[in-house]
Design an enzyme around this catalytic site. Structure first.
Site, mmCIF file in Angstrom:
data_model
loop_
_atom_site.group_PDB
_atom_site.id
_atom_site.type_symbol
_atom_site.label_atom_id
_atom_site.label_comp_id
_atom_site.label_asym_id
_atom_site.label_seq_id
_atom_site.Cartn_x
_atom_site.Cartn_y
_atom_site.Cartn_z
ATOM 1 N N ARG A 36 0.956 -11.386 -40.020
ATOM 2 C CA ARG A 36 -0.049 -11.502 -38.914
ATOM 3 C C ARG A 36 -0.800 -10.194 -38.687
ATOM 4 O O ARG A 36 -1.773 -10.076 -38.006
ATOM 5 C CB ARG A 36 0.697 -11.958 -37.679
ATOM 6 N N ASP A 138 -4.631 -17.994 -19.849
ATOM 7 C CA ASP A 138 -3.912 -17.843 -21.043
ATOM 8 C C ASP A 138 -3.895 -16.222 -21.015
ATOM 9 O O ASP A 138 -4.336 -15.216 -20.260
ATOM 10 C CB ASP A 138 -5.196 -18.252 -22.178
HETATM 11 C C1 LIG Z 1 -0.740 -23.162 -29.494
HETATM 12 S S1 LIG Z 1 -1.854 -22.535 -27.987
HETATM 13 C C2 LIG Z 1 -1.553 -24.027 -27.016
HETATM 14 C C3 LIG Z 1 -3.141 -24.452 -26.333
HETATM 15 C C4 LIG Z 1 -2.963 -25.834 -25.615
HETATM 16 N N1 LIG Z 1 -2.174 -25.711 -24.481
HETATM 17 C C5 LIG Z 1 -2.400 -26.902 -26.613
HETATM 18 O O1 LIG Z 1 -1.302 -27.367 -26.369
HETATM 19 O O2 LIG Z 1 -3.326 -27.294 -27.263
HETATM 20 C C6 LIG Z 1 -0.542 -21.224 -27.124
HETATM 21 C C7 LIG Z 1 -1.199 -20.470 -26.212
HETATM 22 O O3 LIG Z 1 -0.209 -19.927 -25.388
HETATM 23 C C8 LIG Z 1 -0.798 -18.491 -25.213
HETATM 24 N N2 LIG Z 1 0.395 -17.490 -24.830
HETATM 25 C C9 LIG Z 1 1.590 -17.108 -25.589
HETATM 26 N N3 LIG Z 1 2.132 -16.376 -24.905
HETATM 27 C C10 LIG Z 1 1.574 -16.296 -23.463
HETATM 28 C C11 LIG Z 1 1.970 -15.602 -22.136
HETATM 29 N N4 LIG Z 1 3.172 -14.822 -22.292
HETATM 30 N N5 LIG Z 1 1.354 -15.824 -21.233
HETATM 31 C C12 LIG Z 1 0.308 -16.700 -21.229
HETATM 32 N N6 LIG Z 1 -0.421 -17.438 -22.447
HETATM 33 C C13 LIG Z 1 0.474 -17.304 -23.481
HETATM 34 C C14 LIG Z 1 -1.506 -18.094 -26.517
HETATM 35 O O4 LIG Z 1 -2.525 -17.028 -26.244
HETATM 36 C C15 LIG Z 1 -2.088 -19.418 -26.951
HETATM 37 O O5 LIG Z 1 -3.556 -19.644 -26.505
#
Ligand SMILES: C[S@@+](CC[C@H](N)C(=O)[O-])C[C@H]1O[C@@H](n2cnc3c(N)ncnc32)[C@H](O)[C@@H]1O
Length: 271
Positions: A36, A138
């Site tokens: 990554r 996000d």
């Molecule tokens: C796999 S996506 C899920 C998107 C949507 N909720 C869905 O279920 O389709 C996970 C998201 O979590 C965000 N994320 C990860 N760690 C985070 C944090 N500490 N605070 C806020 N967002 C976070 C990532 O940037 C990413 O956009």
């Protein structure tokens, strides 16, 4: 030859990502981390992970740290992903909130916006004329930028019912051919904001419904339990927390009770 991450470098990275983002990078994830971050190391001309971690530490703006978390996590999402929750909106949430002139919902970890827009369109379809405001947050500024633009490929649109395209989207022409953009009025119903879930959010109002789907998979149990307690605090009595269907809260649910798959409820009654 790609650089391999050494055990001390991995430990340093693990500590950094856990303290800032709650990320749970267990030993065994070294190959994933290398894959990554390889591109970013190459872009910066770093030959070793140690050099890269020094760069991240030296960047007081936090920008490099943010790019690192973007590379390590995935923004995978889609319109109407996990459809049971959209049925639930119509069957449970709308009847419970029918007396309200406005419904406010929080999508935490909204990635590139498909989730909050799906919530918005689903509510408009089932309750035309209802005022809906969505806070979509996000950690990734890149994902949030795309979400606010609201431009999606034809492939992404495939999971939406065909009539919704004409209703909620403009079809692109010229250099935007094959792309669809959420109409301005609908984009404005969603407020996109950067928020790291590891930082306090008690300043937010209380919501009847919080989506935090497919985000907590990155966190260890203690971080998850702490976050769930803080979500519970931001829920109205009787409000719901929705998580991904492949996730479980196990013993982290605290003040929330299990309602149905991927759905937890705070005691009390919504009105
Ligand atoms: C796999 S996506 C899920 C998107 C949507 N909720 C869905 O279920 O389709 C996970 C998201 O979590 C965000 N994320 C990860 N760690 C985070 C944090 N500490 N605070 C806020 N967002 C976070 C990532 O940037 C990413 O956009």
């Amino acid at each position: 030859m790609h650089p391999a991450i050494t055990a001390p470098e991995f430990e340093r990275l693990r500590h950094l990502t856990h303290s800032h983002f709650g990320l749970d990078l267990r030993p065994g994830k070294e190959t994933l981390v290398e894959a990554r971050l390889r591109k970013r190391l190459a872009q910066l001309g770093c030959r070793r992970f140690g050099d890269y971690l020094d760069r991240v530490a030296r960047d007081s703006s936090g920008g490099e740290l943010s790019l690192m978390i973007d590379a390590l996590t995935t923004n995978f999402t889609g319109f109407l992903r996990e459809p049971a929750h959209f049925e639930f909106l119509g069957q449970t949430i709308l009847p419970a909130l029918k007396k309200r002139p406005e419904i406010r919902i929080w999508c935490a970890g909204c990635a590139t916006g498909e989730e909050p827009y799906s919530v918005l369109f689903s509510l408009y379809e089932r309750a035309p004329g209802k005022q809906v405001r969505i806070l979509a947050t996000d950690i990734s500024t890149k994902a949030l930028g795309a979400a606010a633009q609201g431009v999606y490929s034809e492939e992404k649109m495939a999971s939406l019912p065909a009539p919704w395209r004409a209703k909620y989207f403009q079809r692109g022409g010229g250099q935007w051919a094959g792309q669809f953009r959420v109409k301005q009025d609908y984009r404005w119903a969603v407020e996109f904001r950067r928020l790291n879930l590891m930082e306090p959010f008690h300043q937010l109002p209380r919501f009847p419904l919080i989506f935090c789907r497919n985000v907590m998979i990155y966190f260890d149990r203690a971080t998850q339990a702490n976050l769930v307690a803080r979500f519970a605090d931001r829920l109205e009595p009787g409000g719901y927390l929705l998580i991904g269907h492949s996730e479980g809260l196990f013993n982290s649910q605290g003040a929330l009770e299990y309602d149905r798959p991927a759905t937890y409820r705070k005691r009390g009654t919504l009105a």
